[in-house]
Design an enzyme around this catalytic site. Structure first.
Site, PDB file in Angstrom:
ATOM      1  N   HIS A   1      29.513 -12.102 -10.366  1.00 24.22           N
ATOM      2  CA  HIS A   1      30.984 -12.162 -10.476  1.00 24.22           C
ATOM      3  C   HIS A   1      31.588 -12.967  -9.307  1.00 24.22           C
ATOM      4  O   HIS A   1      32.352 -12.434  -8.494  1.00 24.22           O
ATOM      5  CB  HIS A   1      31.499 -10.718 -10.462  1.00 24.22           C
ATOM      6  CG  HIS A   1      32.943 -10.538 -10.848  1.00 24.22           C
ATOM      7  ND1 HIS A   1      33.994 -11.125 -10.182  1.00 24.22           N
ATOM      8  CD2 HIS A   1      33.503  -9.808 -11.830  1.00 24.22           C
ATOM      9  CE1 HIS A   1      35.129 -10.754 -10.731  1.00 24.22           C
ATOM     10  NE2 HIS A   1      34.873  -9.966 -11.740  1.00 24.22           N
TER      11      HIS A   1
ATOM     12  N   GLU B   1      31.980 -16.771 -13.717  1.00 24.37           N
ATOM     13  CA  GLU B   1      30.922 -15.759 -13.590  1.00 24.37           C
ATOM     14  C   GLU B   1      29.783 -16.000 -14.582  1.00 24.37           C
ATOM     15  O   GLU B   1      29.996 -15.928 -15.800  1.00 24.37           O
ATOM     16  CB  GLU B   1      31.531 -14.376 -13.825  1.00 24.37           C
ATOM     17  CG  GLU B   1      32.746 -14.085 -12.964  1.00 24.37           C
ATOM     18  CD  GLU B   1      33.576 -12.938 -13.461  1.00 24.37           C
ATOM     19  OE1 GLU B   1      33.009 -12.002 -14.061  1.00 24.37           O
ATOM     20  OE2 GLU B   1      34.806 -12.954 -13.261  1.00 24.37           O
TER      21      GLU B   1
HETATM   22  O1  TA6 Z   1      35.529 -10.541 -14.530  1.00 24.04           O
HETATM   23  C1  TA6 Z   1      36.902 -10.330 -14.781  1.00 24.04           C
HETATM   24  C2  TA6 Z   1      37.197  -8.836 -14.666  1.00 24.04           C
HETATM   25  O2  TA6 Z   1      36.479  -8.108 -15.628  1.00 24.04           O
HETATM   26  C3  TA6 Z   1      38.708  -8.636 -14.794  1.00 24.04           C
HETATM   27  O3  TA6 Z   1      39.035  -8.025 -16.017  1.00 24.04           O
HETATM   28  C4  TA6 Z   1      39.049  -7.775 -13.568  1.00 24.04           C
HETATM   29  O4  TA6 Z   1      38.921  -6.417 -13.881  1.00 24.04           O
HETATM   30  C5  TA6 Z   1      37.988  -8.273 -12.588  1.00 24.04           C
HETATM   31  O5  TA6 Z   1      36.809  -8.338 -13.378  1.00 24.04           O
HETATM   32  C6  TA6 Z   1      37.849  -7.484 -11.313  1.00 24.04           C
HETATM   33  O6  TA6 Z   1      37.345  -6.234 -11.572  1.00 24.04           O
HETATM   34  P1  TA6 Z   1      37.234  -5.200 -10.323  1.00 24.04           P
HETATM   35  O7  TA6 Z   1      36.608  -3.980 -10.902  1.00 24.04           O
HETATM   36  O8  TA6 Z   1      36.377  -5.877  -9.290  1.00 24.04           O
HETATM   37  O9  TA6 Z   1      38.635  -5.021  -9.829  1.00 24.04           O
END
Ligand code: TA6
Length: 307
Positions: free
Chosen positions: A175, A278
């Protein structure tokens, strides 16, 4: 060197040190393993085996970390870098109230070893599920994250092994938060014509037209994308190349102002300085691992002059 290193970390530090090429440091983000080679530098937090910095030879920082106070809450990932979402991506797939993005990005991984060659510096981290994890996820599995730095590139390989007797379903993501001069002058190229799940609003399936640009919250899972994408960071006059392997989906995310404010740890206007691209197995891209099977998810990052 940061704060005085606790005894248990000192033992690790001695085991993994390679004079001038791999060293354990302590600091505000907790224990970090710093890797260097030929003027390039990367740093990985033991918590979550989370990449928190990458500077290729002759370039500035490519990874975004929140300027807000880093979260040291156990179980919660630092905001930025490359949180490892495993063994599921996104909200709890079984809607049982388990943490979003799995349960390994906020806990310490085992730093297994480092290795150096003339051109590369490598670090390997491992997370092996414990009986305590089985209340969250009743499978025996291991995840190994290997980082390989050379002068110009950084490779991350995440290998999952099913060490149990029954198959399990895996979704996951590297991520990564990339640093950009300003999200308004940033675009992601390579996804023209690719179908995606739009997670903003009604979760519709849409098809990308042209480059991905940003004028509001973007949260999309692109399905069967090309293996190589380009983040054109016009404000910094650079292109960040993201090449993926073992993945049939890629997530593009920027929270924009309202979601960033709700998250509360992005810093003032932090959302303008980052974009997530990601490498994932997410959405329809679900991996089923039989007993003894393994799956490799990998990303390779490099910089190119502006397109
Ligand atoms: O990858 C995008 C995502 O799934 C968004 O929907 C947002 O929730 C982001 O990840 C960050 O998630 P987190 O749990 O790190 O706040």
């Amino acid at each position: 060197m940061g704060e005085q290193m606790p005894a248990d970390l000192s033992a690790i530090a001695e085991r993994v040190a390679h004079a001038g090429r791999a060293a354990l440091r302590t600091g505000p983000l907790g224990p970090l393993l710093e890797l260097t080679v030929a003027g390039a530098r990367a740093a990985i937090a033991l918590r979550g085996a989370q990449l928190v910095s990458w500077r290729p030879q002759g370039h500035d920082e490519v990874i975004w970390m929140s300027p807000a106070s880093p979260s040291r809450l156990v179980g919660k990932a630092l905001r930025g870098g490359t949180p490892i979402c495993w063994p599921w991506f996104g909200p709890d797939p079984e809607c049982r109230g388990r943490p979003a993005h799995g349960f390994v990005r906020g806990t310490d991984w085992t730093l297994e070893h480092t290795d150096v060659t003339d051109e590369t510096t490598l670090a390997a981290f491992c997370y092996r599920t414990t009986p305590a994890d089985h209340a969250l996820w009743p499978h025996a599995a291991s995840a190994r994250a290997v980082f390989v730095l050379d002068a110009k590139t950084l490779a991350i390989t995440l290998t999952t092994v099913n060490e149990g007797q029954a198959p399990f379903v895996l979704t996951e993501a590297l991520h990564t938060y990339f640093a950009v001069a300003d999200i308004g002058s940033t675009a992601v190229h390579g996804l023209d014509g690719v179908a995606y799940l739009d997670k903003v609003g009604d979760e519709a399936r849409r098809r990308q037209a042209g480059a991905v640009t940003f004028a509001g919250e973007v949260d999309r899972i692109y399905l069967d994308p090309p293996a190589s994408l380009a983040i054109v960071d016009a404000g910094n006059g650079r292109t960040i190349r993201v090449a993926s392997r073992g993945s049939r989906s890629v997530v593009v995310w920027n929270p924009w102002n309202e979601k960033a404010a709700r998250l509360g740890d992005m810093g003032a206007d932090g959302f303008r300085r980052m974009v997530c691209v990601e490498t994932a197995n997410a959405g329809d891209d679900v991996v089923t691992l039989a007993a003894g099977d393994r799956h490799v998810l990998a990303a390779l990052y490099s910089l190119e002059p502006m397109r």
